[in-house]
Structure formats: structure tokens, C-alpha cells
Scaffold this active site. Structure first.
Site, PDB file in Angstrom:
ATOM      1  N   ASP A  13       0.808  -1.220   0.000  1.00  0.00           N
ATOM      2  CA  ASP A  13       0.000   0.000   0.000  1.00  0.00           C
ATOM      3  C   ASP A  13       0.844   1.275   0.000  1.00  0.00           C
ATOM      4  OD1 ASP A  13      -2.252  -1.645   0.110  1.00  0.00           O
ATOM      5  OD2 ASP A  13      -2.217  -1.688   2.296  1.00  0.00           O
ATOM      6  N   LYS A  16       1.822   2.264  -5.017  1.00  0.00           N
ATOM      7  CA  LYS A  16       2.457   1.780  -6.244  1.00  0.00           C
ATOM      8  C   LYS A  16       1.572   2.058  -7.458  1.00  0.00           C
ATOM      9  CE  LYS A  16       2.469  -2.265  -4.309  1.00  0.00           C
ATOM     10  NZ  LYS A  16       2.064  -1.913  -2.952  1.00  0.00           N
ATOM     11  N   GLY A  40      -4.563  -4.270  -3.821  1.00  0.00           N
ATOM     12  CA  GLY A  40      -5.552  -3.228  -4.099  1.00  0.00           C
ATOM     13  C   GLY A  40      -4.796  -1.970  -4.445  1.00  0.00           C
ATOM     14  N   HIS A  41      -4.776  -1.618  -5.722  1.00  0.00           N
ATOM     15  CA  HIS A  41      -4.013  -0.455  -6.176  1.00  0.00           C
ATOM     16  C   HIS A  41      -4.974   0.643  -6.607  1.00  0.00           C
ATOM     17  CE1 HIS A  41      -0.320  -3.223  -7.146  1.00  0.00           C
ATOM     18  NE2 HIS A  41      -0.734  -3.306  -5.915  1.00  0.00           N
ATOM     19  N   GLN A 232       2.009  -5.948  -3.325  1.00  0.00           N
ATOM     20  CA  GLN A 232       2.461  -6.050  -1.935  1.00  0.00           C
ATOM     21  C   GLN A 232       3.737  -5.210  -1.747  1.00  0.00           C
ATOM     22  OE1 GLN A 232       1.530  -9.427  -3.484  1.00  0.00           O
ATOM     23  NE2 GLN A 232      -0.396  -8.492  -2.932  1.00  0.00           N
TER      24      GLN A 232
HETATM   25  P1  GDP Z   1      -0.849   0.441  -3.550  1.00  0.00           P
HETATM   26  O1  GDP Z   1      -1.454  -0.830  -3.094  1.00  0.00           O
HETATM   27  O2  GDP Z   1       0.615   0.501  -3.287  1.00  0.00           O
HETATM   28  O3  GDP Z   1      -1.150   0.789  -4.989  1.00  0.00           O
HETATM   29  O4  GDP Z   1      -1.501   1.583  -2.642  1.00  0.00           O
HETATM   30  P2  GDP Z   1      -3.069   1.720  -2.245  1.00  0.00           P
HETATM   31  O5  GDP Z   1      -3.811   2.215  -3.423  1.00  0.00           O
HETATM   32  O6  GDP Z   1      -3.555   0.500  -1.564  1.00  0.00           O
HETATM   33  O7  GDP Z   1      -2.974   2.816  -1.111  1.00  0.00           O
HETATM   34  C1  GDP Z   1      -2.508   4.111  -1.359  1.00  0.00           C
HETATM   35  C2  GDP Z   1      -3.617   5.116  -1.014  1.00  0.00           C
HETATM   36  O8  GDP Z   1      -3.067   6.410  -0.911  1.00  0.00           O
HETATM   37  C3  GDP Z   1      -4.686   5.210  -2.087  1.00  0.00           C
HETATM   38  O9  GDP Z   1      -5.912   5.478  -1.486  1.00  0.00           O
HETATM   39  C4  GDP Z   1      -4.222   6.412  -2.921  1.00  0.00           C
HETATM   40  O10 GDP Z   1      -5.282   7.051  -3.623  1.00  0.00           O
HETATM   41  C5  GDP Z   1      -3.656   7.291  -1.865  1.00  0.00           C
HETATM   42  N1  GDP Z   1      -2.561   8.181  -2.268  1.00  0.00           N
HETATM   43  C6  GDP Z   1      -1.590   7.955  -3.204  1.00  0.00           C
HETATM   44  N2  GDP Z   1      -0.682   8.940  -3.188  1.00  0.00           N
HETATM   45  C7  GDP Z   1      -1.083   9.800  -2.239  1.00  0.00           C
HETATM   46  C8  GDP Z   1      -0.524  11.024  -1.715  1.00  0.00           C
HETATM   47  O11 GDP Z   1       0.526  11.483  -2.118  1.00  0.00           O
HETATM   48  N3  GDP Z   1      -1.227  11.638  -0.713  1.00  0.00           N
HETATM   49  C9  GDP Z   1      -2.380  11.138  -0.211  1.00  0.00           C
HETATM   50  N4  GDP Z   1      -2.994  11.812   0.750  1.00  0.00           N
HETATM   51  N5  GDP Z   1      -2.919   9.988  -0.679  1.00  0.00           N
HETATM   52  C10 GDP Z   1      -2.267   9.337  -1.657  1.00  0.00           C
HETATM   53  P1  IMO Z   2      -0.898  -4.108  -2.262  1.00  0.00           P
HETATM   54  O1  IMO Z   2      -0.455  -4.639  -3.614  1.00  0.00           O
HETATM   55  C1  IMO Z   2      -0.875  -4.601   2.080  1.00  0.00           C
HETATM   56  C2  IMO Z   2      -0.892  -8.695   3.625  1.00  0.00           C
HETATM   57  C3  IMO Z   2      -2.141  -9.197   4.343  1.00  0.00           C
HETATM   58  C4  IMO Z   2      -1.520 -10.194   5.301  1.00  0.00           C
HETATM   59  C5  IMO Z   2      -0.389 -10.802   4.472  1.00  0.00           C
HETATM   60  C6  IMO Z   2      -0.745 -12.120   3.805  1.00  0.00           C
HETATM   61  O2  IMO Z   2      -2.186  -3.393  -2.296  1.00  0.00           O
HETATM   62  O3  IMO Z   2       0.218  -3.336  -1.635  1.00  0.00           O
HETATM   63  P2  IMO Z   2      -2.274 -12.793   1.732  1.00  0.00           P
HETATM   64  O4  IMO Z   2      -3.739 -12.583   1.487  1.00  0.00           O
HETATM   65  O5  IMO Z   2      -1.399 -12.189   0.691  1.00  0.00           O
HETATM   66  O6  IMO Z   2      -1.912 -14.217   2.004  1.00  0.00           O
HETATM   67  O7  IMO Z   2      -1.982 -12.014   3.120  1.00  0.00           O
HETATM   68  O8  IMO Z   2      -0.070  -9.840   3.479  1.00  0.00           O
HETATM   69  N1  IMO Z   2      -1.135  -8.159   2.257  1.00  0.00           N
HETATM   70  C7  IMO Z   2      -1.073  -6.867   1.940  1.00  0.00           C
HETATM   71  N2  IMO Z   2      -0.895  -5.777   2.722  1.00  0.00           N
HETATM   72  N3  IMO Z   2      -0.993  -4.447   0.746  1.00  0.00           N
HETATM   73  C8  IMO Z   2      -1.156  -5.528  -0.058  1.00  0.00           C
HETATM   74  O9  IMO Z   2      -1.159  -5.463  -1.410  1.00  0.00           O
HETATM   75  C9  IMO Z   2      -1.246  -6.804   0.542  1.00  0.00           C
HETATM   76  N4  IMO Z   2      -1.426  -8.053   0.067  1.00  0.00           N
HETATM   77  C10 IMO Z   2      -1.344  -8.876   1.121  1.00  0.00           C
HETATM   78  O10 IMO Z   2      -2.810  -8.149   5.010  1.00  0.00           O
HETATM   79  O11 IMO Z   2      -0.932  -9.510   6.387  1.00  0.00           O
HETATM   80 MG    MG Z   3      -2.949  -1.561  -1.808  1.00  0.00          MG
END
Ligand code: GDP
Ligand code: IMO
Ligand code: MG
Length: 432
Positions: A13, A16, A40-41, A232
Site C-alpha cells: 500500500d 504503487k 488493491g491499487h 504487496q
Molecule cells: P498500492 O497498493 O501501493 O497501490 O496503494 P493503495 O492504493 O492501496 O494505497 C494508497 C492510497 O493512498 C490510495 O488510497 C491512494 O489514492 C492514496 N494516495 C496515493 N498517493 C497519495 C498522496 O501522495 N497523498 C495522499 N494523501 N494519498 C495518496
Molecule cells: P498491495 O499490492 C498490504 C498482507 C495481508 C496479510 C499478508 C498475507 O495493495 O500493496 P495474503 O492474502 O497475501 O496471504 O496475506 O499480506 N497483504 C497486503 N498488505 N498491501 C497488499 O497489497 C497486501 N497483500 C497482502 O494483510 O498480512
Molecule cells: Mg494496496
């Protein structure tokens, strides 16, 4: 020309998805290569927010090919739902999506096993998986005898295979239950229903499935530009992360070649993505975790709730010991610092520069999860800034203390900062 990898350097998270979307316009192909619908991106542009799970975050540029490579585990129902949701919001993926016939398939038994096996033998803390069947599917892949790949969905012996696996899993599933009650709640697998459902999914997915390895090797020979999207984060890597509190794939830089089939010599640029602080979802040690009002303030400012499971993310200060380790492991050539705006308004901001383990200062990331659970962070305190930075376009226009924070972060990690993100939207990205 060459390939660029985007790798999360923390526990996932790191945003990316945002940086992949940002870099897509400079590339011909975007590839997801490990993980599955546990990811979840999020991508935000023109005031709209899109959540992606299996489909690469490059999908919003129609001229760019979206590839799901062999190292990904695919839940067909989940990916079809994603395709439908994208189409409803006006994004046509059909012409550009290519899925590897070598990728392994997630079945209902994997989700059931995930639910039953979330606890780690002999430990009080559960892994806290996303319950998407990821671990059990990878386990079957490595075990070979009960695995099904995307290409197998179209073979004549597919029904026979499912019947055999269901018979076996119906015997093994009850043995995984931790209580009589849980055992009684297990529904036997209905092989014929699963066959019918998956043949339906297969019919819809057929146009997208093929030999991705050969395709990507042709792309390499043609010297085109490839962007690889990690899922991840490196600290969740099954070999190099906080085992056993990890995911079941190589989510650090070491996994790119195995998952994509692209030769290592083609990777020229490795973008290590980090939050300006730290978060983690699920169980496992987290040295800089803040279980107080500061942690809650970060959670509120950053809206730190899981994209996939909506669980509140655990929040803490930036851990430079961990990121120094993962950025070296992944060979990061540059850093992308995300969510800097979330730290606006704090009087002081801490960076963990070393750990104390049993009274001794250490600067390396321990291999053993029990050692990591015992370390105390050693912090450097930096003055914060109060300005709203969400509209800043140039590095020089950031408040002095924000620049000092970034400079220090870069120094302690030992890598240059190329991008700084000050908000979720595509245009809230500073390029240095
Ligand atoms: P990923 O899994 O690495 O793609 O990241 P996620 O999408 O799960 O989580 C990142 C969250 O931060 C999302 O809700 C984005 O919309 C949000 N986000 C990304 N860049 C920024 C930033 O620079 N500032 C803030 N406040 N939110 C951001
Ligand atoms: P993105 O791509 C954050 C965590 C789960 C758990 C562990 C194992 O959005 O960054 P799994 O279901 O993969 O066997 O769970 O890994 N986990 C993540 N945490 N971002 C993710 O993906 C994750 N994918 C798995 O919460 O601790
Ligand atoms: Mg994510």
C-alpha cells in the site's frame, strides 16, 4: 530501451498504483508479475478514483498493453468483475489485455483453506491474510499435483481434474478445522458446479489468454519499454520479509524475473516506492508502530484503511532500517516518496535510524521475526511543517522542513529521491 520496475519497499500500500499510472505514458507494456487479488491499487485522475486488483494500473492509457504474467495467481471471477467494473466506468480493456496461460488459477477450495489456515501453528498472532486464497494457491503450485493453470481451463481433461481435486480436498478440508464447530460448518465442494462456473469464466477469458512469455521476450528483442508493477511490499516477501507474517510470493525486487520471465539484464531502473511514514495490514511485528493518538492522526490524515479488506491499517513512523534493507535487496536506483502531505501539521516527525536489540544498537534488519518483535526503534526527531503542500508542483516550493525531512530520509536510506507525491491525484506528483 529497457524495463522499469516499481517495487514497494515497505509492507504494501505504498501507492504503487499511483506511480505506475504516472509512469505508464513513458512505456509500451505494463506487467503485473506476482500476487493476485490480495493487491488493491488505487489510481486517481480527472477527479475519478479507480481501484485495481489484478489488472495492471497502466490500463488507463489505451495505447499501452496490459499484461498479467506467469507469476500471478488469478481468481477468474474476480478479474471478470474487474473488467466489468472498468467497462462500466468507460475503460475498455479488452483490446489490450493479455493473460499468461502459465498463471495459476484460484479455486473455491483455496479460499476455504485460506480461511481455515490463517493461524500460524504455535503462535498467538494470526497472519491476517486477505482471505483471497493466495497462499493455498501458491502452495498447490509448488506442490504440483493439485494445481490448475490458466491454460488448463481450456483442455478437455479439465472436468476430470476438478473432480479428482475436489474428492481429495473434500477429505483434507475437515482436517484443517480448529474446532468441531468449524468442521461442521465446512460445506463439501460441489465439483460439477465448480466445473460449470469455471467453464463459464474460461469462455469469457479465452480471448485474453496466451503465451505471455514468448510475447514479452519478443517485446524485449524489439527493444520496447516495459513497466513492471509489483504488488504487496518487500517486507511481505516470502523469502526476505517478516516470515511467517508475509504473503506467499516474492514481492520484493527479487521476484521480478521469476514472475515475469523477463531476463534480469533488461531491468535498468528500479523505482522503490515508500510512504513518508509506515503502515501494515494484518499480523506481524512492526517496530515503529504508533498505537497512540499520533498513529490515529496518521490513519485519519492518510485515510489508512485497506483497499481490499477495509481493515484499519496499522500506522507508524518511517523505518529507515527496514527501507535501507529492502532498497538494497531490490537494487533500487531511486525512491518515490508518497503521501508526504499526510505529515503536514505535525510539530515533530520521527525517523527510525537504528534499532536497539537486547541493549545493543543494531543497524541491520533482523532475519528472525521474534528478534524484530523485540527491537526498540532509535529515532531522530525532525521539525515538522504546517503548510498545506497538496498544491505544490516543484521540489523547491516545498516548505524548508519538508525538504529537510526528505533529504534526511534519502541520506539514511542511501538512495536518491526522484518523485514526491503530495496527494492521490496523478497531477499531485513532483518530479525531481
Ligand atoms: P498500492 O497498493 O501501493 O497501490 O496503494 P493503495 O492504493 O492501496 O494505497 C494508497 C492510497 O493512498 C490510495 O488510497 C491512494 O489514492 C492514496 N494516495 C496515493 N498517493 C497519495 C498522496 O501522495 N497523498 C495522499 N494523501 N494519498 C495518496
Ligand atoms: P498491495 O499490492 C498490504 C498482507 C495481508 C496479510 C499478508 C498475507 O495493495 O500493496 P495474503 O492474502 O497475501 O496471504 O496475506 O499480506 N497483504 C497486503 N498488505 N498491501 C497488499 O497489497 C497486501 N497483500 C497482502 O494483510 O498480512
Ligand atoms: Mg494496496
Amino acid at each position: 530501451m529497457a524495463a522499469t520496475c516499481v517495487i514497494g519497499l515497505q509492507w504494501g500500500d505504498e501507492a504503487k498504483g499511483k506511480i505506475v499510472d504516472f509512469l505508464t505514458s513513458q512505456n509500451d507494456v505494463v506487467v503485473r508479475y506476482q500476487g493476485g487479488a490480495n493487491a488493491g491499487h488505487t489510481v486517481v485522475f480527472d477527479g475519478k478514483k479507480y481501484k485495481l486488483s489484478l489488472i495492471p494500473s497502466g490500463v488507463f492509457r489505451p495505447e499501452v498493453k496490459s499484461v498479467i504474467a506467469s507469476g500471478v495467481v488469478i481468481d477468474p471471477e474476480s478479474i471478470l468483475g474487474e473488467i466489468d467494473r472498468l467497462r462500466e466506468s468507460g475503460v475498455e480493456i479488452e483490446k489490450n489485455l493479455f493473460i499468461s496461460e502459465r498463471a495459476h488459477v484460484i479455486f473455491p477450495w483455496h479460499k476455504e483453506e485460506d480461511r481455515l489456515m490463517n493461524e500460524v501453528g504455535g503462535r498467538s498472532e494470526a497472519i491476517g491474510t486477505t482471505l483471497r486464497g493466495i497462499g493455498p494457491c501458491y502452495r498447490d503450485k509448488v506442490g504440483r499435483s493439485t494445481a490448475i493453470r490458466m491454460g488448463d481451463l481450456f483442455r478437455a481433461d479439465f472436468p476430470e481434474k476438478v473432480r479428482a481435486i475436489c474428492a481429495l480436498k473434500n477429505r483434507s478440508l475437515p482436517g484443517l478445522a480448529h474446532s468441531e464447530e468449524a468442521r461442521a460448518a465446512i460445506q463439501p465442494l460441489d465439483a460439477e458446479k465448480i466445473i460449470a462456473d469455471y467453464q463459464g469464466y474460461a469462455a469469457r477469458l479465452r480471448p485474453f489468454v496466451g503465451d505471455v512469455v514468448n510475447y514479452l521476450l519478443d517485446v524485449v528483442d524489439a527493444n520496447k519499454r516495459i513497466l513492471l508493477e509489483g504488488a504487496q511490499g518487500s517486507l511481505l516477501d516470502v523469502d526476505y520479509g517478516t516470515f511467517p507474517y508475509v504473503t506467499s510470493s516474492n514481492s520484493s525486487g527479487v521476484g521480478v524475473t521469476a514472475g515475469s520471465g523477463i531476463p534480469a539484464t533488461y531491468f535498468k531502473r528500479i523505482v522503490g516506492v515508500i510512504k513518508a511514514y509506515s503502515t501494515r495490514v494484518g499480523g506481524g511485528p512492526f517496530p515503529t508502530e504508533l498505537k497512540d493518538e499520533i498513529g490515529q492522526r496518521i490513519r485519519d490524515n492518510g485515510n489508512e484503511y485497506g483497499t481490499v479488506t477495509r481493515r484499519p491499517r496499522r500506522c507508524g513512523w518511517f523505518d529507515a532500517v527496514a527501507v535501507r534493507y529492502t532498497s538494497r535487496l531490490g537494487g533500487a536506483t531511486e525512491l518515490s516518496v508518497m503521501l508526504l502531505d499526510v505529515l503536514s501539521g505535525f510539530d515533530t516527525i520521527n525517523i527510525c535510524v537504528a534499532y536497539e536489540l537486547d541493549g545493543r544498537r543494531i543497524e541491520h534488519f533482523p532475519a528472525d521475526v521474534d528478534d524484530l518483535a523485540r527491537v526498540k526503534p532509535i529515532y531522530e526527531m525532525l521539525p515538522g511543517w504546517s503548510e498545506d503542500i497538496t498544491g505544490v508542483k516543484n521540489y523547491e516550493d516545498l516548505p524548508e522542513n519538508a525538504r529537510k525531512y526528505l533529504d534526511r530520509l534519502s541520506t539514511v536510506v542511501g538512495k536518491p529521491i526522484k518523485f514526491v507525491s503530495v496527494g492521490p491525484s496523478r497531477d499531485q506528483t513532483i518530479v525531481r
